[in-house]
Design an enzyme around this catalytic site. Sequence first.
Site, PDB file in Angstrom:
ATOM      1  N   ALA A  98      -0.367  -2.098   4.089  1.00 52.88           N
ATOM      2  CA  ALA A  98      -0.118  -2.903   5.289  1.00 52.88           C
ATOM      3  C   ALA A  98      -0.605  -2.165   6.535  1.00 52.88           C
ATOM      4  CB  ALA A  98       1.365  -3.221   5.411  1.00 52.88           C
ATOM      5  N   GLY A 143       0.875  -1.835  -0.012  1.00 55.67           N
ATOM      6  CA  GLY A 143       0.415  -3.194  -0.216  1.00 55.67           C
ATOM      7  C   GLY A 143      -0.900  -3.282  -0.965  1.00 55.67           C
ATOM      8  N   GLU A 146       0.144  -3.244  -4.430  1.00 54.48           N
ATOM      9  CA  GLU A 146       0.797  -4.528  -4.704  1.00 54.48           C
ATOM     10  C   GLU A 146      -0.240  -5.622  -4.923  1.00 54.48           C
ATOM     11  OE1 GLU A 146       5.127  -4.531  -2.622  1.00 54.48           O
ATOM     12  OE2 GLU A 146       3.439  -4.308  -1.233  1.00 54.48           O
ATOM     13  N   GLU A 166       6.039   3.298   0.048  1.00 54.43           N
ATOM     14  CA  GLU A 166       6.779   2.769   1.189  1.00 54.43           C
ATOM     15  C   GLU A 166       8.001   3.604   1.557  1.00 54.43           C
ATOM     16  OE1 GLU A 166       4.533  -0.824  -0.410  1.00 54.43           O
ATOM     17  OE2 GLU A 166       5.462   0.998  -1.195  1.00 54.43           O
TER      18      GLU A 166
END
Length: 296
Positions: A98, A143, A146, A166
């Site tokens: 992110a 992310g 992910e 994270e």
Amino acid sequence: MLRALTSALRLPRPWRPLQTRSCASDGAAGDPEIQVRALAGPDQGITEILMNRPSARNALGNVLVSELLEALARLREDQQVRVLLFRSGVKGVFCAGADLKEREQMSEAEVGIFVQRLRGLMNEIAAFPAPTIAAMDGFALGGGLELALACDLRVAASSAVMGLIETTRGLLPGAGGTQRLPRCLGVALAKELIFTGRRLSGAQAQALGLVNHTVPQNEEGNAAYHRARALAQEILPQAPIAVRLGKVAIDRGMDVDIASGMAIEGICYAQNIPTQDRLEGMAAFREKRPPRFVGK
């Protein structure tokens, strides 16, 4: 339950050819952050989504997320897409996760909305009707991993570095990592990796079963892409409707008990029976020749 599944598990729609293009979300300034490429020749049927945001190492910001969502919405309607491949145009990185610099400027409410959109993006990738492959030639963190977890198959270069990091940033995975990693590796190992924020090399990831294949990195920095493309080429000759229905049967079946999963398999199998490709497969076997599947 079976009635709902029967209505949900439908055959793909008729073909709608896709034009190769770059994507830009409405109001986005500057160059597009992704490119969509439909390959030709022996690779016809493979479509690539190339992430290209070098200034932020392909970090998932508002524009990149919007462009990915737009591309997926178009591609899912095109039955000529037999394999969808995610790759990076930035050397040394797949996706850095992110965009935390962008997130710093958001209010708490805006953060919640953005993470929900990000989670929605991963769900769209996971629900894409054709097989999806992530080619990780570099860093795939937070992310970025992910996104790869939302794909059906993952290929990594030996130099790749991946992890759900994270917790090292005061966060927790919010775009599906807490759900897809344990389904991939098992609960205990997923907890260990998330609790510690550990980073894995490509070889370590393959040893754990996180990626399907690991290859030595080359000078161009795209070895994983080439291996992922070779994997896609193995899928191309197979009956596309059968492949798509097989994906549905596996994905839906993993979320229910085995008896319900067998029922889902039966529904998918029944939808394949009337297809031309099934008849072609039997004819090719009888005539001792390669089948010519057309996706009908």
